[in-house]
Design a protein around this motif. Structure first.
Motif, PDB file in Angstrom:
ATOM      1  N   GLY A   1       0.804  -0.987  -0.232  1.00 42.68           N
ATOM      2  CA  GLY A   1       0.020  -0.042  -0.135  1.00 42.68           C
ATOM      3  C   GLY A   1       0.715   1.225  -0.121  1.00 42.68           C
ATOM      4  O   GLY A   1       0.417   2.215  -0.799  1.00 42.68           O
ATOM      5  N   LEU A   2       1.993   1.129   0.781  1.00 42.25           N
ATOM      6  CA  LEU A   2       2.939   2.454   0.920  1.00 42.25           C
ATOM      7  C   LEU A   2       3.465   2.551  -0.387  1.00 42.25           C
ATOM      8  O   LEU A   2       3.714   3.802  -0.776  1.00 42.25           O
ATOM      9  CB  LEU A   2       3.943   2.396   2.084  1.00 42.25           C
ATOM     10  N   SER A   3       3.863   1.543  -1.182  1.00 41.63           N
ATOM     11  CA  SER A   3       4.571   1.448  -2.202  1.00 41.63           C
ATOM     12  C   SER A   3       3.690   2.102  -3.449  1.00 41.63           C
ATOM     13  O   SER A   3       4.082   2.827  -4.364  1.00 41.63           O
ATOM     14  CB  SER A   3       5.203   0.018  -2.883  1.00 41.63           C
ATOM     15  N   ARG A   4       2.509   1.678  -3.484  1.00 46.74           N
ATOM     16  CA  ARG A   4       1.454   2.211  -4.676  1.00 46.74           C
ATOM     17  C   ARG A   4       1.246   3.650  -4.210  1.00 46.74           C
ATOM     18  O   ARG A   4       0.986   4.403  -5.142  1.00 46.74           O
ATOM     19  CB  ARG A   4       0.220   1.457  -4.186  1.00 46.74           C
ATOM     20  N   ARG A   5       1.331   4.127  -3.046  1.00 46.75           N
ATOM     21  CA  ARG A   5       1.400   5.566  -2.900  1.00 46.75           C
ATOM     22  C   ARG A   5       2.494   6.314  -3.091  1.00 46.75           C
ATOM     23  O   ARG A   5       2.507   7.692  -3.016  1.00 46.75           O
ATOM     24  CB  ARG A   5       0.885   5.937  -1.418  1.00 46.75           C
ATOM     25  N   GLY A   6       3.662   5.802  -3.262  1.00 48.77           N
ATOM     26  CA  GLY A   6       4.819   6.373  -3.768  1.00 48.77           C
ATOM     27  C   GLY A   6       5.580   6.905  -2.589  1.00 48.77           C
ATOM     28  O   GLY A   6       6.547   7.547  -2.565  1.00 48.77           O
ATOM     29  N   LEU A   7       5.248   6.410  -1.414  1.00 52.67           N
ATOM     30  CA  LEU A   7       5.953   6.827  -0.097  1.00 52.67           C
ATOM     31  C   LEU A   7       7.207   5.892   0.032  1.00 52.67           C
ATOM     32  O   LEU A   7       7.912   6.512   0.847  1.00 52.67           O
ATOM     33  CB  LEU A   7       4.974   6.704   1.181  1.00 52.67           C
ATOM     34  N   ILE A   8       7.518   4.858  -0.317  1.00 51.98           N
ATOM     35  CA  ILE A   8       8.675   3.864  -0.037  1.00 51.98           C
ATOM     36  C   ILE A   8       9.250   3.186  -1.149  1.00 51.98           C
ATOM     37  O   ILE A   8       8.547   3.163  -2.429  1.00 51.98           O
ATOM     38  CB  ILE A   8       8.278   2.947   0.999  1.00 51.98           C
TER      39      ILE A   8
ATOM     40  N   ASP B   1      15.205  -1.150  -1.965  1.00 50.81           N
ATOM     41  CA  ASP B   1      16.738  -1.391  -2.223  1.00 50.81           C
ATOM     42  C   ASP B   1      16.880  -2.809  -2.665  1.00 50.81           C
ATOM     43  O   ASP B   1      17.189  -3.712  -1.416  1.00 50.81           O
ATOM     44  CB  ASP B   1      17.539  -0.760  -1.329  1.00 50.81           C
ATOM     45  N   GLY B   2      17.148  -3.373  -3.818  1.00 49.80           N
ATOM     46  CA  GLY B   2      17.533  -4.646  -3.923  1.00 49.80           C
ATOM     47  C   GLY B   2      18.793  -5.052  -3.448  1.00 49.80           C
ATOM     48  O   GLY B   2      18.850  -6.266  -3.148  1.00 49.80           O
ATOM     49  N   GLU B   3      19.591  -4.211  -3.493  1.00 51.35           N
ATOM     50  CA  GLU B   3      21.282  -4.661  -3.053  1.00 51.35           C
ATOM     51  C   GLU B   3      21.029  -4.826  -1.490  1.00 51.35           C
ATOM     52  O   GLU B   3      21.716  -5.850  -1.097  1.00 51.35           O
ATOM     53  CB  GLU B   3      22.180  -3.681  -3.363  1.00 51.35           C
ATOM     54  N   ALA B   4      20.541  -3.893  -0.688  1.00 55.24           N
ATOM     55  CA  ALA B   4      20.414  -4.211   0.694  1.00 55.24           C
ATOM     56  C   ALA B   4      19.169  -5.168   1.050  1.00 55.24           C
ATOM     57  O   ALA B   4      19.269  -5.275   2.235  1.00 55.24           O
ATOM     58  CB  ALA B   4      20.294  -2.776   1.385  1.00 55.24           C
ATOM     59  N   LYS B   5      18.312  -5.474   0.284  1.00 53.49           N
ATOM     60  CA  LYS B   5      17.010  -6.279   0.318  1.00 53.49           C
ATOM     61  C   LYS B   5      16.479  -5.694   1.551  1.00 53.49           C
ATOM     62  O   LYS B   5      15.970  -6.330   2.595  1.00 53.49           O
ATOM     63  CB  LYS B   5      17.650  -7.602   0.688  1.00 53.49           C
ATOM     64  N   SER B   6      16.284  -4.562   1.536  1.00 51.90           N
ATOM     65  CA  SER B   6      15.311  -3.469   2.557  1.00 51.90           C
ATOM     66  C   SER B   6      14.526  -2.454   1.908  1.00 51.90           C
ATOM     67  O   SER B   6      14.813  -1.946   0.907  1.00 51.90           O
ATOM     68  CB  SER B   6      16.294  -2.846   3.436  1.00 51.90           C
ATOM     69  N   PHE B   7      13.482  -2.081   2.873  1.00 48.47           N
ATOM     70  CA  PHE B   7      12.661  -1.007   2.104  1.00 48.47           C
ATOM     71  C   PHE B   7      13.247   0.213   2.931  1.00 48.47           C
ATOM     72  O   PHE B   7      13.581   0.429   3.923  1.00 48.47           O
ATOM     73  CB  PHE B   7      11.153  -1.136   2.572  1.00 48.47           C
ATOM     74  N   ALA B   8      13.157   1.612   2.273  1.00 46.29           N
ATOM     75  CA  ALA B   8      13.024   2.826   2.689  1.00 46.29           C
ATOM     76  C   ALA B   8      12.396   3.769   2.211  1.00 46.29           C
ATOM     77  O   ALA B   8      11.442   3.584   1.336  1.00 46.29           O
ATOM     78  CB  ALA B   8      14.580   3.259   2.243  1.00 46.29           C
ATOM     79  N   LEU B   9      12.308   4.992   2.818  1.00 49.10           N
ATOM     80  CA  LEU B   9      11.485   6.261   2.558  1.00 49.10           C
ATOM     81  C   LEU B   9      11.790   6.537   0.944  1.00 49.10           C
ATOM     82  O   LEU B   9      12.992   6.470   0.835  1.00 49.10           O
ATOM     83  CB  LEU B   9      11.380   7.232   3.363  1.00 49.10           C
ATOM     84  N   ALA B  10      10.716   6.845   0.218  1.00 53.07           N
ATOM     85  CA  ALA B  10      11.179   7.082  -1.316  1.00 53.07           C
ATOM     86  C   ALA B  10      11.904   8.714  -1.340  1.00 53.07           C
ATOM     87  O   ALA B  10      11.380   9.386  -0.256  1.00 53.07           O
ATOM     88  CB  ALA B  10       9.743   7.179  -2.118  1.00 53.07           C
TER      89      ALA B  10
END
Length: 275
Positions: free
Chosen positions: A256-263, A266-275
Motif C-alpha cells: 500500500g505504501l509503495s503504491r502511494r509512492g511513499l517507500i 533497495d534490491g542490493e540491501a534487500k530492505s525498504f526505505a522512504l522514497a
C-alpha cells in the motif's frame, strides 16, 4: 579570627535489610488523567470532595463543558506524557445538556481508543468511560477507587503489559500523527444513531471490529512502518519483529505504501526505505 567549619556527617553504608524495607514499603501509584463533563461528572467529583468520600489523591481532573469535547488527541497526548490511565466522565445517556448529545461521541471515541491501545500492546482497560450525574458523589469515588485499583494491578504503562517501550512510543506517535484521519473516519464511517445499546452492539460485534480494523488500524500500521523507515531502512522481517506484526500484515502495508509512492525497495540491501 572566626573559623567556620562545616561538619559533614558520615553516612553509614546501606545494609541489605534497609533495601528490603524500602522495597517492601514502595507501592506503585498510577498517574491518572481525568476529563470530566462540567455539568454532571465534575459536579459529582465536587460533591465527593464536599462529602469527604475518599478516592486516590493522584487523580488529576480536567474540566470540559461536555464529554463529547474529549478528542482522541487528548487521550493519546496523556499516554504519551506518561499517564498510566485516562478516565472520561460524562452525563448519563439522554441527559446531555447539549442538543448534540456529545456523550455518544465520547462513547464512540473510547471504543476506537481502546482498539488503538490494544493494537500497540497496551491494555484497553487503561482507558475508561463512565456516566456520573451531579448527585452521584459516592459513585464517582467508587469508580475512581476501582480504576486506581485496576491500574495498580496492571502496573506502569507498557511495563505492566510486558510491551517494549520503543514499540509503545512508535505506536503512540503514529496514532497522534493520524488524528486528523481518525476524526474523519469516526465522523463518516463510525457514527451511529444516538443509542447506547446501538453503540455497544455495533462496536462489540465482528462487523464493528472489522470496520475499525479496515478504516483505522490498517492506516495506523502504515504510519508506524513509515516512522520506522524514516529512521533506517529495514527488511520485512525486521519491521514485523519491531511492531509485533505478522509478515503477511507487513507485506500488505508495504504494498500500500509503495503504491502511494511513499517507500522504495533497495534490491542490493534487500530492505525498504522512504522514497
Amino acid at each position: 579570627m572566626i573559623w567556620n567549619k562545616t561538619w559533614k556527617r558520615k553516612k553509614r553504608p546501606r545494609e541489605p535489610e534497609d533495601v528490603k524495607i524500602m522495597s517492601a514499603g514502595f507501592q506503585f501509584k498510577p498517574r491518572i488523567i481525568g476529563f470530566s463533563c462540567n455539568w454532571c461528572c465534575y459536579a459529582g467529583a465536587d460533591l465527593a470532595g464536599v462529602s469527604r468520600y475518599q478516592y486516590p489523591p493522584y487523580v488529576r481532573l480536567v474540566r470540559l463543558m461536555c464529554s463529547g469535547r474529549v478528542d482522541i488527541s487528548f487521550v493519546l497526548k496523556a499516554f504519551t506524557g506518561g499517564a498510566d490511565g485516562v478516565f472520561i466522565g460524562g452525563c448519563w445517556p439522554g441527559e446531555c445538556h447539549y442538543i448534540t448529545e456529545g456523550n455518544y461521541d465520547a462513547l464512540g471515541m473510547v471504543y476506537v481508543g481502546k482498539a488503538i491501545l490494544e493494537h500497540i500492546g497496551l491494555s484497553p482497560e487503561r482507558l475508561r468511560l463512565e456516566w456520573v450525574s451531579a448527585s452521584e458523589g459516592i459513585r464517582f469515588a467508587e469508580v475512581m477507587n476501582d480504576f486506581a485499583k485496576k491500574l495498580t494491578k496492571l502496573g506502569p504503562l507498557g511495563t505492566g503489559e510486558g510491551a517494549h517501550q520503543a514499540r509503545v512510543r512508535i505506536g503512540l506517535e503514529a496514532a497522534t500523527r493520524l488524528v486528523p484521519y481518525i476524526r474523519l473516519a469516526m465522523a463518516e464511517r463510525l457514527k451511529l444513531s444516538r443509542s447506547e445499546q446501538e453503540y455497544v452492539r455495533f462496536f462489540g460485534s465482528q462487523e464493528g471490529k472489522a470496520l475499525i480494523r479496515q478504516t483505522i488500524l490498517e492506516e495506523l500500521e502504515k504510519q508506524e512502518i513509515a516512522l520506522l523507515l524514516a529512521k533506517t531502512p529495514l527488511s520485512t522481517g525486521q519491521i514485523a519483529e519491531r511492531l509485533g506484526l505478522s509478515g503477511s500484515q507487513v507485506s500488505k502495508q508495504l504494498i500500500g505504501l509503495s503504491r502511494r509512492g511513499l517507500i522504495r525497495y533497495d534490491g542490493e540491501a534487500k530492505s525498504f526505505a522512504l522514497a
